[in-house]
Design an enzyme around this catalytic site. Structure first.
Site, PDB file in Angstrom:
ATOM      1  N   PRO A 175       0.791  -1.244   0.000  1.00 55.20           N
ATOM      2  CA  PRO A 175       0.000   0.000   0.000  1.00 55.20           C
ATOM      3  C   PRO A 175       0.816   1.284   0.000  1.00 55.20           C
ATOM      4  O   PRO A 175       0.274   2.368   0.139  1.00 55.20           O
ATOM      5  CB  PRO A 175      -0.816  -0.126   1.286  1.00 55.20           C
ATOM      6  N   GLY A 176       2.143   1.152  -0.138  1.00 52.73           N
ATOM      7  CA  GLY A 176       2.955   2.337  -0.385  1.00 52.73           C
ATOM      8  C   GLY A 176       3.822   2.812   0.757  1.00 52.73           C
ATOM      9  O   GLY A 176       4.452   3.871   0.648  1.00 52.73           O
ATOM     10  N   GLY A 177       3.886   2.070   1.853  1.00 54.27           N
ATOM     11  CA  GLY A 177       4.631   2.537   3.014  1.00 54.27           C
ATOM     12  C   GLY A 177       6.079   2.867   2.738  1.00 54.27           C
ATOM     13  O   GLY A 177       6.573   3.946   3.105  1.00 54.27           O
ATOM     14  N   CYS A 183       8.368 -10.056   4.132  1.00 56.39           N
ATOM     15  CA  CYS A 183       7.865 -10.067   5.506  1.00 56.39           C
ATOM     16  C   CYS A 183       7.669 -11.510   5.958  1.00 56.39           C
ATOM     17  O   CYS A 183       6.630 -11.870   6.492  1.00 56.39           O
ATOM     18  CB  CYS A 183       6.574  -9.262   5.644  1.00 56.39           C
TER      19      CYS A 183
END
Length: 457
Positions: free
Chosen positions: A274-276, A393
């Site tokens: 989501p763009g972190g 992750c």
């Protein structure tokens, strides 16, 4: 149990668990949607819904083991609705001291009856009352003779994952990881590095006054854990783009990507949603460099754009692109490429507990093959002397260390030390060699892997 508004909270939990039984969306997203829909409920009711839903998901293997001691019908042979009701009741009896056992039993029976399972309400009642009577004398697997089964049952982790981690990390580290994955995970925010010292002080004061109780993270001075996590979007500073929600493990990827590279003019994130990380990089490079964030769908690209707009980042461009498809127009254009790739997600089970039930040994092989396809394209985009940072992750050597070795042997890149981008607490011989495996329970972060490569001149 119905609220003042006539909402049956246990009924909501039952519906979510049934949806997850059917293989719907992830539990954390489903729970968020339900809590948003019923935002008008009292805080205690929402807390009950959250605790019971997450608890059943987290402890499912352990709950089924207990149910197996009291039910003549194997849990996997029960009707889905009855199976979910039994798990809900057992969780309340075993893990929720503030709920009377009688209430857990009675409400489960009422739900069975209201959902047209009249003929099975006696079965539900009998099993749950037997657990209530026998909960203090439960028989657990023997830790010494059945270590894999013991860890699997007591920490609700599939045996094959336990076996893999025991082989890779040994019993002591594996148990610390398993314990940590069952503990509540704090919400961490990243303060924008473009706010002034005065704005930062005012923001932290406002967050404290509204009950969020920010505490600086031991790894990064711009990262804070929050004591209150309900209604993040309504917290002071959110709508002004003064902070973003992001785990510190994700922040460390950007730290490693940009450490010692003050001349970075263009950073490409090939799987950004989501763009972190892309937003963090754009924040760091604001006024000196630009970022292009890519992902496969319009929906995912929209998530990145939404977050970038809120953060006021004009140096971030979003593009829809399938990372498995090579883009010749980007050949050797990027100073830094971020390749945070699709993975099994074993490192974030603490936030998404249903991952452990969805992933399989076969799916690990499939995702590893996908990672290699994307890495082969990402390598092409890096300038000579530029940097590629690979991250996942997960906690799985086939997706992490083995992929790193494969990439180094097939492409003109060399590993580079990560120590300039990591806090001292995370540095070791492996990070000096260019790889970092963050482990829950060992590090103050989610499970994450980072490797840093430099393209040969």
């Amino acid at each position: 149990m119905k609220t003042e508004n006539g909402v049956n909270t246990r009924g909501l939990v039952l519906d979510m668990l049934l949806e997850l039984e059917r293989g719907g969306e992830y539990g954390n997203l489903l729970l968020k949607n339900v809590l948003d829909k019923y935002d008008y409920l009292d805080g205690r009711d929402k807390a009950f819904i959250k605790r019971l839903t997450e608890g059943v998901l987290e402890r499912r293997i352990q709950l089924d083991y207990v149910l197996g001691q009291f039910s003549k019908t194997p849990v996997n042979k029960c009707k889905p609705l009855i199976r979910c009701l039994l798990r809900m009741g057992a969780y309340q009896i075993l893990f929720m001291d503030n709920i009377p056992d009688s209430a857990a039993c009675n409400e489960a029976v009422k739900l069975a009856e209201s959902r047209h399972f009249h003929q099975l309400k006696g079965f539900v009642n009998g099993v749950l009352r037997s657990i209530s009577r026998g909960k203090d004398t439960l028989a657990w697997p023997d830790r010494e003779r059945e270590a894999v089964k013991y860890f699997s049952v007591m920490y609700s982790m599939p045996e094959w994952i336990v076996r893999m981690w025991l082989a890779d990390y040994g019993g002591k580290v594996t148990e610390r990881m398993l314990q940590a994955l069952l503990e509540p995970r704090p919400v961490t925010i990243r303060l924008s590095q473009r706010i002034s010292a005065q704005e930062k002080e005012a923001l932290l004061t406002a967050l404290e006054e509204c009950g969020a109780h920010p505490v600086v993270h031991p790894y990064l001075d711009y990262a804070y854990t929050l004591g209150k996590t309900e209604g993040i979007a309504s917290l002071p500073g959110f709508d002004k783009g003064q902070f973003a929600v992001q785990d510190v493990s994700s922040m460390l990827v950007t730290e490693c990507a940009l450490a010692g590279r003050d001349s970075t003019q263009f950073l490409l994130d090939v799987c950004a949603a989501p763009g972190g990380k892309a937003i963090h990089a754009a924040d760091r490079l604001y006024g000196s460099g630009r970022v292009q964030a890519r992902d496969i769908s319009g929906y995912k690209a929209g998530l990145i754009q939404e977050n970038a707009r809120r953060m006021g980042l004009e140096n971030l461009e979003v593009r829809i692109w399938d990372a498995t498809v090579p883009d010749e127009s980007m050949k050797e254009k990027a100073d830094v490429v971020l390749a945070d790739l699709p993975c099994s997600g074993l490192g974030v089970i603490g936030r998404k507990p249903d991952i452990k039930y969805r992933v399989t040994p076969e799916s690990l092989q499939e995702v590893a093959a996908l990672q290699r396809r994307i890495l082969a394209n990402a390598a092409m985009y890096v300038k000579p002397g530029g940097r590629l940072v690979y991250s996942t992750c997960t906690i799985n050597k086939a997706e992490n260390e083995e992929q790193t070795a494969w990439f180094a042997s097939h492409f003109p890149f060399t590993l580079q030390s990560l120590n300039n981008g990591l806090p001292e607490a995370c540095r070791n011989a492996e990070t000096e060699a260019g790889m970092c495996q963050l482990l829950p329970g060992i590090h103050a972060a989610d499970g994450f892997f980072i490797a840093c490569f430099v393209r040969k001149e």
